[in-house]
Design a protein around this motif. Sequence first.
Motif, PDB file in Angstrom:
ATOM      1  N   TYR A  43      20.600  45.583  -8.812  1.00 41.25           N
ATOM      2  CA  TYR A  43      20.495  45.637  -7.352  1.00 41.25           C
ATOM      3  C   TYR A  43      20.624  44.235  -6.755  1.00 41.25           C
ATOM      4  CZ  TYR A  43      18.252  45.807  -2.797  1.00 41.25           C
ATOM      5  OH  TYR A  43      17.970  45.649  -1.472  1.00 41.25           O
ATOM      6  N   LEU A  44      19.874  43.284  -7.302  1.00 41.55           N
ATOM      7  CA  LEU A  44      19.915  41.913  -6.780  1.00 41.55           C
ATOM      8  C   LEU A  44      21.303  41.290  -6.942  1.00 41.55           C
ATOM      9  CD1 LEU A  44      16.442  40.569  -7.992  1.00 41.55           C
ATOM     10  CD2 LEU A  44      17.124  41.147  -5.651  1.00 41.55           C
ATOM     11  N   ALA A  45      21.919  41.514  -8.080  1.00 38.67           N
ATOM     12  CA  ALA A  45      23.248  40.940  -8.310  1.00 38.67           C
ATOM     13  C   ALA A  45      24.276  41.538  -7.351  1.00 38.67           C
ATOM     14  CB  ALA A  45      23.667  41.180  -9.759  1.00 38.67           C
ATOM     15  N   ILE A  46      24.252  42.853  -7.179  1.00 39.87           N
ATOM     16  CA  ILE A  46      25.210  43.512  -6.281  1.00 39.87           C
ATOM     17  C   ILE A  46      24.955  43.079  -4.837  1.00 39.87           C
ATOM     18  CG2 ILE A  46      25.917  45.745  -5.316  1.00 39.87           C
ATOM     19  CD1 ILE A  46      27.140  45.165  -8.045  1.00 39.87           C
ATOM     20  N   GLU A  47      23.693  43.003  -4.443  1.00 39.93           N
ATOM     21  CA  GLU A  47      23.363  42.546  -3.090  1.00 39.93           C
ATOM     22  C   GLU A  47      23.886  41.124  -2.857  1.00 39.93           C
ATOM     23  OE1 GLU A  47      21.450  43.841  -0.139  1.00 39.93           O
ATOM     24  OE2 GLU A  47      22.570  45.412  -1.150  1.00 39.93           O
ATOM     25  N   LYS A  48      23.717  40.259  -3.853  1.00 38.75           N
ATOM     26  CA  LYS A  48      24.198  38.879  -3.739  1.00 38.75           C
ATOM     27  C   LYS A  48      25.719  38.856  -3.617  1.00 38.75           C
ATOM     28  CE  LYS A  48      24.247  34.453  -6.125  1.00 38.75           C
ATOM     29  NZ  LYS A  48      23.881  33.708  -7.329  1.00 38.75           N
ATOM     30  N   GLU A  49      26.387  39.640  -4.435  1.00 37.59           N
ATOM     31  CA  GLU A  49      27.853  39.694  -4.389  1.00 37.59           C
ATOM     32  C   GLU A  49      28.340  40.264  -3.062  1.00 37.59           C
ATOM     33  OE1 GLU A  49      28.796  41.909  -7.920  1.00 37.59           O
ATOM     34  OE2 GLU A  49      28.241  40.245  -9.230  1.00 37.59           O
ATOM     35  N   HIS A  50      27.710  41.330  -2.599  1.00 38.11           N
ATOM     36  CA  HIS A  50      28.098  41.906  -1.309  1.00 38.11           C
ATOM     37  C   HIS A  50      27.852  40.912  -0.181  1.00 38.11           C
ATOM     38  CE1 HIS A  50      28.073  46.447  -2.489  1.00 38.11           C
ATOM     39  NE2 HIS A  50      29.101  45.793  -2.983  1.00 38.11           N
ATOM     40  N   ALA A  51      26.754  40.167  -0.277  1.00 44.28           N
ATOM     41  CA  ALA A  51      26.461  39.161   0.754  1.00 44.28           C
ATOM     42  C   ALA A  51      27.537  38.068   0.751  1.00 44.28           C
ATOM     43  CB  ALA A  51      25.081  38.557   0.529  1.00 44.28           C
ATOM     44  N   LEU A  52      27.981  37.665  -0.427  1.00 37.43           N
ATOM     45  CA  LEU A  52      29.051  36.668  -0.510  1.00 37.43           C
ATOM     46  C   LEU A  52      30.356  37.203   0.079  1.00 37.43           C
ATOM     47  CD1 LEU A  52      28.503  35.124  -4.075  1.00 37.43           C
ATOM     48  CD2 LEU A  52      28.290  33.950  -1.873  1.00 37.43           C
ATOM     49  N   LEU A  53      30.669  38.459  -0.226  1.00 32.32           N
ATOM     50  CA  LEU A  53      31.880  39.067   0.327  1.00 32.32           C
ATOM     51  C   LEU A  53      31.779  39.187   1.846  1.00 32.32           C
ATOM     52  CD1 LEU A  53      32.474  41.818  -2.380  1.00 32.32           C
ATOM     53  CD2 LEU A  53      33.918  39.819  -1.955  1.00 32.32           C
ATOM     54  N   GLU A  54      30.609  39.600   2.342  1.00 35.47           N
ATOM     55  CA  GLU A  54      30.391  39.694   3.786  1.00 35.47           C
ATOM     56  C   GLU A  54      30.531  38.323   4.444  1.00 35.47           C
ATOM     57  OE1 GLU A  54      29.637  42.060   6.104  1.00 35.47           O
ATOM     58  OE2 GLU A  54      29.743  43.740   4.722  1.00 35.47           O
ATOM     59  N   LYS A  55      29.918  37.315   3.831  1.00 37.00           N
ATOM     60  CA  LYS A  55      29.995  35.959   4.392  1.00 37.00           C
ATOM     61  C   LYS A  55      31.444  35.479   4.418  1.00 37.00           C
ATOM     62  CE  LYS A  55      28.293  31.216   3.950  1.00 37.00           C
ATOM     63  NZ  LYS A  55      29.375  30.756   4.763  1.00 37.00           N
ATOM     64  N   PHE A  56      32.167  35.742   3.363  1.00 34.60           N
ATOM     65  CA  PHE A  56      33.567  35.348   3.319  1.00 34.60           C
ATOM     66  C   PHE A  56      34.339  36.007   4.457  1.00 34.60           C
ATOM     67  CE2 PHE A  56      37.971  35.899   2.242  1.00 34.60           C
ATOM     68  CZ  PHE A  56      38.338  34.620   1.865  1.00 34.60           C
ATOM     69  N   LEU A  57      34.139  37.310   4.644  1.00 34.41           N
ATOM     70  CA  LEU A  57      34.848  38.010   5.725  1.00 34.41           C
ATOM     71  C   LEU A  57      34.452  37.463   7.093  1.00 34.41           C
ATOM     72  CD1 LEU A  57      34.907  41.720   4.524  1.00 34.41           C
ATOM     73  CD2 LEU A  57      36.859  40.193   4.859  1.00 34.41           C
ATOM     74  N   HIS A  58      33.169  37.154   7.275  1.00 32.30           N
ATOM     75  CA  HIS A  58      32.728  36.566   8.550  1.00 32.30           C
ATOM     76  C   HIS A  58      33.358  35.186   8.760  1.00 32.30           C
ATOM     77  CE1 HIS A  58      30.068  39.753   9.677  1.00 32.30           C
ATOM     78  NE2 HIS A  58      29.267  39.588   8.646  1.00 32.30           N
ATOM     79  N   ASP A  59      33.373  34.381   7.706  1.00 33.01           N
ATOM     80  CA  ASP A  59      33.986  33.047   7.814  1.00 33.01           C
ATOM     81  C   ASP A  59      35.473  33.155   8.118  1.00 33.01           C
ATOM     82  OD1 ASP A  59      31.518  31.937   7.260  1.00 33.01           O
ATOM     83  OD2 ASP A  59      32.021  31.371   5.188  1.00 33.01           O
ATOM     84  N   LEU A  60      36.133  34.097   7.482  1.00 32.91           N
ATOM     85  CA  LEU A  60      37.559  34.297   7.719  1.00 32.91           C
ATOM     86  C   LEU A  60      37.799  34.793   9.146  1.00 32.91           C
ATOM     87  CD1 LEU A  60      40.364  34.184   6.463  1.00 32.91           C
ATOM     88  CD2 LEU A  60      39.977  36.494   5.561  1.00 32.91           C
ATOM     89  N   ARG A  61      36.963  35.716   9.608  1.00 31.92           N
ATOM     90  CA  ARG A  61      37.076  36.192  10.994  1.00 31.92           C
ATOM     91  C   ARG A  61      36.827  35.055  11.977  1.00 31.92           C
ATOM     92  NH1 ARG A  61      32.327  39.133  12.444  1.00 31.92           N
ATOM     93  NH2 ARG A  61      31.736  37.038  12.992  1.00 31.92           N
ATOM     94  N   ASP A  62      35.810  34.233  11.701  1.00 30.90           N
ATOM     95  CA  ASP A  62      35.520  33.098  12.571  1.00 30.90           C
ATOM     96  C   ASP A  62      36.687  32.109  12.610  1.00 30.90           C
ATOM     97  OD1 ASP A  62      33.056  34.230  13.102  1.00 30.90           O
ATOM     98  OD2 ASP A  62      31.926  32.836  11.824  1.00 30.90           O
ATOM     99  N   ALA A  63      37.323  31.921  11.470  1.00 28.98           N
ATOM    100  CA  ALA A  63      38.498  31.042  11.429  1.00 28.98           C
ATOM    101  C   ALA A  63      39.608  31.625  12.294  1.00 28.98           C
ATOM    102  CB  ALA A  63      38.978  30.855   9.999  1.00 28.98           C
ATOM    103  N   CYS A  64      39.794  32.940  12.245  1.00 24.39           N
ATOM    104  CA  CYS A  64      40.808  33.588  13.093  1.00 24.39           C
ATOM    105  C   CYS A  64      40.501  33.362  14.569  1.00 24.39           C
ATOM    106  CB  CYS A  64      40.862  35.092  12.809  1.00 24.39           C
ATOM    107  SG  CYS A  64      41.561  35.526  11.208  1.00 24.39           S
ATOM    108  N   LEU A  65      39.242  33.547  14.944  1.00 30.25           N
ATOM    109  CA  LEU A  65      38.846  33.365  16.343  1.00 30.25           C
ATOM    110  C   LEU A  65      39.021  31.916  16.784  1.00 30.25           C
ATOM    111  CD1 LEU A  65      35.630  35.586  16.379  1.00 30.25           C
ATOM    112  CD2 LEU A  65      37.878  36.148  17.352  1.00 30.25           C
ATOM    113  N   ALA A  66      38.646  30.976  15.920  1.00 31.55           N
ATOM    114  CA  ALA A  66      38.798  29.559  16.259  1.00 31.55           C
ATOM    115  C   ALA A  66      40.272  29.194  16.400  1.00 31.55           C
ATOM    116  CB  ALA A  66      38.133  28.694  15.188  1.00 31.55           C
ATOM    117  N   LEU A  67      41.096  29.718  15.527  1.00 26.58           N
ATOM    118  CA  LEU A  67      42.531  29.435  15.603  1.00 26.58           C
ATOM    119  C   LEU A  67      43.139  29.978  16.890  1.00 26.58           C
ATOM    120  CD1 LEU A  67      43.487  29.985  11.897  1.00 26.58           C
ATOM    121  CD2 LEU A  67      44.122  27.980  13.248  1.00 26.58           C
ATOM    122  N   ASP A  68      42.640  31.111  17.343  1.00 25.42           N
ATOM    123  CA  ASP A  68      43.148  31.699  18.590  1.00 25.42           C
ATOM    124  C   ASP A  68      42.886  30.800  19.794  1.00 25.42           C
ATOM    125  OD1 ASP A  68      44.058  33.912  17.230  1.00 25.42           O
ATOM    126  OD2 ASP A  68      42.332  35.167  17.743  1.00 25.42           O
TER     127      ASP A  68
END
Length: 156
Positions: A16-41
Motif C-alpha cells: 500500500y505504501l509503495a503504491i501510494e508513493k508511486e501514485h503520488a510521484l505520477l500525480e506530481k509529475f502530471l501536475h508539474d507537466l500541466r503547470d509547465a503547459c500553463l506557464a508556457l501559454d
Amino acid sequence: MSIHDKAIKALKPADYLAIEKEHALLEKFLHDLRDACLALDKLDQVSDREALASYSGRLPTFLLYITELIANHFEHEEKIMLSRPNVTENYEYFRIHQQAHADIVRKLDALVSNCFTLNTHKTTAEIYHLFYKSLLGLFEEHDRTFDDPFIQSTKT
C-alpha cells in the motif's frame, strides 16, 4: 489520474505504501507537466526567449523521467499482482494486464520519440501540451481498464 483511495487500502501495508508513493510521484509529475503547459501559454515567444529555452532544455528530462517512473511502477505493480493468491504468470488477467503495461511503454516510447522530433515544426508549448494530453490519456485508460478492477480485487 485516480488514486483508488478506498480499494488500495486493502493491500498489504508495505505494498500500500509503495503504491501510494508511486501514485503520488505520477500525480506530481502530471501536475508539474500541466503547470509547465500553463506557464508556457503565458510566455511571449519573442520577449521570453530565455524562459522558452529553459523549458525546451527541460523537455528531455520530463520525457526520460516519466519513462523510468512508469517502467518501475509497472514492474512493482506486476510483482504485487503475482503475490496475490492464485495469480501466476499464466493467469489470463495477469497476462492481459502485463501486455497492457507493455503496450503503454511502447506507446510512451513512441510518444517520447515523436516529441524529440517535433521541435522542427512545433513550438515548445505545443510539444508540452501534446505530451501532457497523450500521457494523461494513457494513464486514464489504464486506470479504468486495469488498475481499478485489480485494486478492487484486493478487497477482503
